[in-house]
Design a protein around this motif. Structure first.
Motif, PDB file in Angstrom:
ATOM      1  N   SER A   1      77.585  -4.491 -27.892  1.00 52.60           N
ATOM      2  CA  SER A   1      78.398  -4.718 -29.098  1.00 52.60           C
ATOM      3  C   SER A   1      79.870  -4.905 -28.759  1.00 52.60           C
ATOM      4  O   SER A   1      80.597  -5.609 -29.480  1.00 52.60           O
TER       5      SER A   1
ATOM      6  N   GLU B   1      67.688  -8.668 -30.989  1.00 57.96           N
ATOM      7  CA  GLU B   1      68.353  -8.959 -32.258  1.00 57.96           C
ATOM      8  C   GLU B   1      69.868  -8.905 -32.106  1.00 57.96           C
ATOM      9  O   GLU B   1      70.594  -9.774 -32.615  1.00 57.96           O
ATOM     10  N   LEU B   2      70.358  -7.901 -31.381  1.00 56.68           N
ATOM     11  CA  LEU B   2      71.795  -7.758 -31.180  1.00 56.68           C
ATOM     12  C   LEU B   2      72.355  -8.933 -30.381  1.00 56.68           C
ATOM     13  O   LEU B   2      73.419  -9.467 -30.708  1.00 56.68           O
TER      14      LEU B   2
ATOM     15  N   LEU C   1      72.832 -11.863 -32.591  1.00 55.76           N
ATOM     16  CA  LEU C   1      74.018 -11.722 -33.427  1.00 55.76           C
ATOM     17  C   LEU C   1      75.302 -12.017 -32.651  1.00 55.76           C
ATOM     18  O   LEU C   1      76.296 -12.478 -33.224  1.00 55.76           O
ATOM     19  N   LYS C   2      75.273 -11.741 -31.339  1.00 56.96           N
ATOM     20  CA  LYS C   2      76.436 -11.991 -30.484  1.00 56.96           C
ATOM     21  C   LYS C   2      76.484 -13.434 -29.997  1.00 56.96           C
ATOM     22  O   LYS C   2      77.435 -13.837 -29.321  1.00 56.96           O
TER      23      LYS C   2
END
Length: 238
Positions: free
Chosen positions: A93, A116-117, A120-121
């Motif tokens: 993150s 998933e992360l 998003l990035k």
């Protein structure tokens, strides 16, 4: 079909004297393997203490991109790096300079959340499959059609016949599910070169470098990452 260079992984200096362990070492080898014919890079960034670190991704990716502009650069998100699923996600993150892609081991419980992360990035996912069970978990995921690539990594198989059988099983599961994403196939230590040759015959991509093994096809210990990559590129061009 490409040859990816995996230049360090979790290997330490007692494995080979030229395993990159600093940003400067990583840049040196990144330039060398691209000149040797590698199409892209897979790197395990290290902190200034020489230990693998997801917190070191920003500095490492920035330095490699300056030295190798236009080259795709990927990293690992292996759970062992940060030692805890939450710390892994927190580190990702915080990335400000993101890699082009990151490998995610489907054998790890937190794989869906990490995938998933990364999405998003804006980071491509290289889905790592080491077993048939991993492949089944992958094809059952709702996002499997959107990954950057499938990585078949038979790095836990020490015997070639067993590794080949595992590979057959994984590919069978992918084909039955209609997976059309690119596949990169690689082994570890004694299975490295048989899988490079298999990848060449089946028109798949492969990877080589000191993360996966230090020997050349003739059994000699390679001078460095660049010599290993040169040998793989020669097989692909034959």
């Amino acid at each position: 079909m490409i040859v990816q260079a995996c230049i360090n992984g979790s290997r330490k200096a007692n494995f080979h004297p030229f395993v990159p362990s600093t940003v400067e070492d990583t840049v040196r080898d990144a330039v060398a393997v691209i000149e040797a014919g590698a199409a892209e890079l897979h790197i395990h960034p290290r902190g200034r203490d020489g230990r693998e670190s997801l917190a070191a991704v920003d500095e490492t990716i920035a330095a490699v991109r300056r030295a190798c502009p236009g080259t795709l650069v990927g990293v690992s998100t292996g759970a062992w790096i940060e030692g805890h699923a939450q710390r892994t996600r927190e580190a990702i993150s915080r990335w400000q300079i993101v890699p082009d892609y990151a490998s995610v081991n489907l054998s790890e419980p937190d794989a869906p959340a990490v995938m998933e992360l990364l999405g998003l990035k804006g980071v491509g996912v290289e889905a790592g499959l080491a077993t048939v069970a991993d492949a089944r978990r992958f094809v059952q995921s709702t996002d499997h059609a959107r990954v950057f690539r499938v990585l078949i990594e038979l790095d836990t198989e020490s015997e070639l016949d067993l590794a080949m059988d595992s590979c057959d099983g994984i590919i069978s599961v992918l084909r039955e599910a209609g997976v059309t994403r690119p596949i990169l196939l690689h082994g570890r230590d004694q299975t490295v070169w048989p899988f490079v040759r298999r990848a060449r015959m089946e028109r798949l991509s492969t990877r080589v470098g000191l993360e996966d093994g230090k020997h050349l096809p003739n059994g000699r210990v390679a001078r460095d990452n660049a010599e290993i990559v040169s040998a793989a590129v020669a097989i692909f061009r034959n």
